[in-house]
Design a protein around this motif. Sequence first.
Motif, PDB file in Angstrom:
ATOM      1  N   ARG A  46      10.335   7.225   8.112  1.00  0.00           N
ATOM      2  CA  ARG A  46      11.172   7.709   6.998  1.00  0.00           C
ATOM      3  C   ARG A  46      11.055   6.755   5.803  1.00  0.00           C
ATOM      4  N   LEU A  47      11.073   5.474   6.094  1.00  0.00           N
ATOM      5  CA  LEU A  47      10.953   4.483   5.022  1.00  0.00           C
ATOM      6  C   LEU A  47       9.638   4.714   4.257  1.00  0.00           C
ATOM      7  N   CYS A  48       8.561   4.940   5.020  1.00  0.00           N
ATOM      8  CA  CYS A  48       7.254   5.166   4.370  1.00  0.00           C
ATOM      9  C   CYS A  48       7.281   6.446   3.524  1.00  0.00           C
ATOM     10  N   ALA A  49       7.901   7.481   4.067  1.00  0.00           N
ATOM     11  CA  ALA A  49       7.970   8.746   3.307  1.00  0.00           C
ATOM     12  C   ALA A  49       8.739   8.544   2.005  1.00  0.00           C
ATOM     13  N   VAL A  50       9.829   7.774   2.085  1.00  0.00           N
ATOM     14  CA  VAL A  50      10.638   7.514   0.882  1.00  0.00           C
ATOM     15  C   VAL A  50       9.798   6.739  -0.147  1.00  0.00           C
ATOM     16  N   MET A  51       9.071   5.731   0.314  1.00  0.00           N
ATOM     17  CA  MET A  51       8.243   4.946  -0.613  1.00  0.00           C
ATOM     18  C   MET A  51       7.178   5.830  -1.261  1.00  0.00           C
ATOM     19  N   HIS A  52       6.614   6.695  -0.450  1.00  0.00           N
ATOM     20  CA  HIS A  52       5.599   7.614  -0.979  1.00  0.00           C
ATOM     21  C   HIS A  52       6.200   8.489  -2.087  1.00  0.00           C
ATOM     22  N   ASN A  53       7.371   9.033  -1.804  1.00  0.00           N
ATOM     23  CA  ASN A  53       7.994   9.932  -2.784  1.00  0.00           C
ATOM     24  C   ASN A  53       8.331   9.206  -4.083  1.00  0.00           C
ATOM     25  N   LEU A  54       8.781   7.968  -3.947  1.00  0.00           N
ATOM     26  CA  LEU A  54       9.097   7.195  -5.155  1.00  0.00           C
ATOM     27  C   LEU A  54       7.828   6.976  -5.988  1.00  0.00           C
ATOM     28  N   ALA A  55       6.764   6.593  -5.298  1.00  0.00           N
ATOM     29  CA  ALA A  55       5.504   6.351  -6.013  1.00  0.00           C
ATOM     30  C   ALA A  55       5.006   7.640  -6.665  1.00  0.00           C
ATOM     31  N   GLU A  56       5.172   8.750  -5.962  1.00  0.00           N
ATOM     32  CA  GLU A  56       4.744  10.046  -6.511  1.00  0.00           C
ATOM     33  C   GLU A  56       5.517  10.395  -7.780  1.00  0.00           C
ATOM     34  N   ALA A  57       6.841  10.238  -7.688  1.00  0.00           N
ATOM     35  CA  ALA A  57       7.666  10.574  -8.864  1.00  0.00           C
ATOM     36  C   ALA A  57       7.236   9.712 -10.048  1.00  0.00           C
ATOM     37  N   LEU A  58       6.960   8.441  -9.778  1.00  0.00           N
ATOM     38  CA  LEU A  58       6.554   7.550 -10.869  1.00  0.00           C
ATOM     39  C   LEU A  58       5.159   7.895 -11.391  1.00  0.00           C
ATOM     40  N   ARG A  59       4.294   8.307 -10.505  1.00  0.00           N
ATOM     41  CA  ARG A  59       2.959   8.722 -10.960  1.00  0.00           C
ATOM     42  C   ARG A  59       3.091   9.892 -11.938  1.00  0.00           C
ATOM     43  N   ILE A  60       3.937  10.852 -11.562  1.00  0.00           N
ATOM     44  CA  ILE A  60       4.131  12.010 -12.450  1.00  0.00           C
ATOM     45  C   ILE A  60       4.722  11.564 -13.789  1.00  0.00           C
ATOM     46  N   VAL A  61       5.721  10.670 -13.710  1.00  0.00           N
ATOM     47  CA  VAL A  61       6.331  10.176 -14.954  1.00  0.00           C
ATOM     48  C   VAL A  61       5.277   9.471 -15.808  1.00  0.00           C
ATOM     49  N   SER A  62       4.399   8.730 -15.163  1.00  0.00           N
ATOM     50  CA  SER A  62       3.383   7.986 -15.941  1.00  0.00           C
ATOM     51  C   SER A  62       2.477   8.940 -16.716  1.00  0.00           C
ATOM     52  N   ILE A  63       2.285  10.142 -16.209  1.00  0.00           N
ATOM     53  CA  ILE A  63       1.471  11.127 -16.946  1.00  0.00           C
ATOM     54  C   ILE A  63       2.301  11.744 -18.070  1.00  0.00           C
ATOM     55  N   LEU A  64       3.531  12.105 -17.720  1.00  0.00           N
ATOM     56  CA  LEU A  64       4.362  12.820 -18.693  1.00  0.00           C
ATOM     57  C   LEU A  64       4.696  11.969 -19.914  1.00  0.00           C
ATOM     58  N   ILE A  65       4.870  10.657 -19.710  1.00  0.00           N
ATOM     59  CA  ILE A  65       5.255   9.835 -20.871  1.00  0.00           C
ATOM     60  C   ILE A  65       4.055   9.397 -21.702  1.00  0.00           C
ATOM     61  N   ILE A 105       0.854  -1.199   0.000  1.00  0.00           N
ATOM     62  CA  ILE A 105       0.000   0.000   0.000  1.00  0.00           C
ATOM     63  C   ILE A 105       0.890   1.250   0.000  1.00  0.00           C
ATOM     64  N   VAL A 106       0.596   2.179  -0.930  1.00  0.00           N
ATOM     65  CA  VAL A 106       1.392   3.410  -0.985  1.00  0.00           C
ATOM     66  C   VAL A 106       1.113   4.223   0.275  1.00  0.00           C
ATOM     67  N   PRO A 107       2.168   4.534   1.044  1.00  0.00           N
ATOM     68  CA  PRO A 107       1.944   5.292   2.277  1.00  0.00           C
ATOM     69  C   PRO A 107       1.640   6.763   1.990  1.00  0.00           C
ATOM     70  N   PRO A 108       1.019   7.454   2.950  1.00  0.00           N
ATOM     71  CA  PRO A 108       0.805   8.897   2.758  1.00  0.00           C
ATOM     72  C   PRO A 108       2.126   9.655   2.869  1.00  0.00           C
ATOM     73  N   ALA A 109       2.081  10.956   2.522  1.00  0.00           N
ATOM     74  CA  ALA A 109       3.307  11.764   2.567  1.00  0.00           C
ATOM     75  C   ALA A 109       3.818  11.885   3.995  1.00  0.00           C
ATOM     76  N   GLY A 110       5.135  11.992   4.120  1.00  0.00           N
ATOM     77  CA  GLY A 110       5.746  12.220   5.427  1.00  0.00           C
ATOM     78  C   GLY A 110       6.539  13.513   5.396  1.00  0.00           C
ATOM     79  N   PRO A 111       7.159  13.882   6.521  1.00  0.00           N
ATOM     80  CA  PRO A 111       7.957  15.118   6.527  1.00  0.00           C
ATOM     81  C   PRO A 111       9.129  15.027   5.541  1.00  0.00           C
ATOM     82  N   ALA A 112       9.424  16.163   4.888  1.00  0.00           N
ATOM     83  CA  ALA A 112      10.507  16.166   3.898  1.00  0.00           C
ATOM     84  C   ALA A 112      11.866  16.179   4.566  1.00  0.00           C
ATOM     85  N   GLU A 113      12.770  15.409   3.998  1.00  0.00           N
ATOM     86  CA  GLU A 113      14.149  15.346   4.510  1.00  0.00           C
ATOM     87  C   GLU A 113      15.106  15.247   3.345  1.00  0.00           C
ATOM     88  N   GLY A 114      16.378  15.543   3.611  1.00  0.00           N
ATOM     89  CA  GLY A 114      17.454  15.309   2.637  1.00  0.00           C
ATOM     90  C   GLY A 114      17.087  15.670   1.210  1.00  0.00           C
TER      91      GLY A 114
END
Length: 644
Positions: free
Chosen positions: A444-463, A375-384
Amino acid sequence: MDNEKKTFYITTPIYYPSDNLHVGHTYCTVMADAMARFKRLQGYDVMFLTGTDEHGQKIEKKAAAAGVTPQEYVDKIVAGIKDLWKTMEISYDDFIRTTEPRHMKRVQEIFMRMYEKGDIYKGSYEGWYCTPCEAFWTESQLKDGKCPDCGRPVYKAHESAYFFRLSKYSDRLVELLKGGEFLQPQTRVNEMLGFIDQGLEDLCISRESVKWGIPVPIDENNTIYVWLDALSNYVTALGFPQLDGESDEKYRKYWPCDFHLVGKEIVRFHSIIWPAMIMSLGEPVPKHVLGHGWLLIDGGKMSKSRGNVVDPVKLIERYGVDALKYFLLREYTFGQDGNFTNEVMLNRMNYDLANDLGNLVSRTVTMIEKYCGGIVPPAGPAEGPDAELRELAAGCRSRVEAQMDKFCFNYALEEIWIVIRRTNKYIDETAPWLLAKDPASRDRLCAVMHNLAEALRIVSILIYPFMHHTSGEMRKQLGLAGDPVWADAAVFDMLGGQKVERGEVLFPRLDVAKELEALDALGGAPAAEPAEEYEPYKDSIEFGDFDKIDLRTGKIIKAEKHPKADKLLVFQVDFGSEVRQIISGVAGSFAPEDCVGQNVIAVVNLKPRMLRGLESNGMIIYACGKDGKYQFAETKAKPGTIVG
Ligand code: MSP
């Protein structure tokens, strides 16, 4: 009406159904398709037109050679072209065939309107005609006496014909070309202005000798010459000119055309003849004509007659339609020629598709399954590196738009790949497998997974405009329902709660060496013999002219090399009543000893002439192949027999 969508009308050239299309032809259609999909995604009401240009002498000849009617001939090839577009999932809105009544009757109406305005008149035409290009050229336009476009021989043709007063529109054409951005790239503008500067000649728009065409409405001996017929497709498909009881609603909605995409060799027709025709009809000229370059093989244009065509269907069967589209759009720069090689294509598929994109998707989905129960986790606090990734991904949409506005498909894709590569790096930087080992890093792990899924969602629209299958597959794996929405590509943090679902590997890694071998075996060139291109016949001669030629059979009784010329053979030919010396330039085709005993046909009443010091008295007839090799015209008749 503010809530009405903005329209966008884009066209490809209409292709000649003289042969099956090769990957060079698909290039333009793939670009138009990507642009049409892009504009639809942006919310435009798009009209994307393609089709086939089915009349003319070349088709007439090919059909005759195949022993079928022209209509039967084109029907078969057009069915193949439609199949190809289906395989390539080309999203055209209309496909126009110039043999359709909806086109033919409108072309006749266009002819009449121009005629009644005084822009078409009857005259007599003499010019140099190139059959493969179906183009007349003036003496000064020929290159080394040959067709300036394709380099093939031309022949002199004259007959009664109708002319379009192209010259009348010179000033307005110069104005059109100089002002604004009607024609791109800019280098083509200068070329066209140069053409006009030399003085535009009125254009021959009908042919007496070609039966396979749209009849001139006021003259049954003439058919409308191919360019007036072909270019009109861009408006006839929309219902212009309006005919009794038929709607021209589409014309009113979509005309003037936003972009005519055309190959560089037909820019001239589209940026001079076409706007002049439209001006004559009193209608608004198209907004833009874009000339693209050619796909080359070993520096030469891909073409059936050169036997170097690449069959797109074979590539699609092996690598999929998205991979081929990606390659065509990513590798070449609009407006420039580019070399097509299997190796460059395979490397692109490996690096960009299998490594960068395919890996990213499968790593992300696998990790979400493994670490977050799928399950894609919700957004977490931004880091790094989070902020950088978010900005890059959400900001990509406008950068893609900026490139697409310039038809820079390759740079638009590069922008998307910057995001993809950055996301891959993000995985390395955040090292989720280490976070997973430490329960304190769970958030943090959940936030990272969320961000990865988000980036891919955006890519899926752009391509989506370039690779809609891959986009769909990514969205399925990310658990996203519904079609991509362009506005969503500029937003980060939309996900949370979706169930991911690992699927097939998007792009398997290719063993380049093996694939190269396999492609070689399949043949970069067609498996079938390349179609033969026949020389056009010369102008007709009077029977009396032919009757002056005295042809006889003979037998070569002696043959030797010319002592002073490598290319010449000196024959003694027995014509029954006498033995004559005849010299032929055929040393490249025969050894002298092989010619002795050969029966020949020769012209015996040609005035003797000296060839490097020796007299030649007559001329032997040969068949000359395209490879420059000669064969004797065979006969079994005894020496001295009259041939006629
Ligand atoms: N029928 C005319 C166009 C009439 S449009 C009113 C024609 N047909 S064509 O089939 O010969 O070419 C169609 C398009 O394919 C042209 O734009 C041409 O440049 C393009 N290509 C043919 N070979 C190509 C490559 N090797 N590479 C890229 N485009 C190529 O012209």
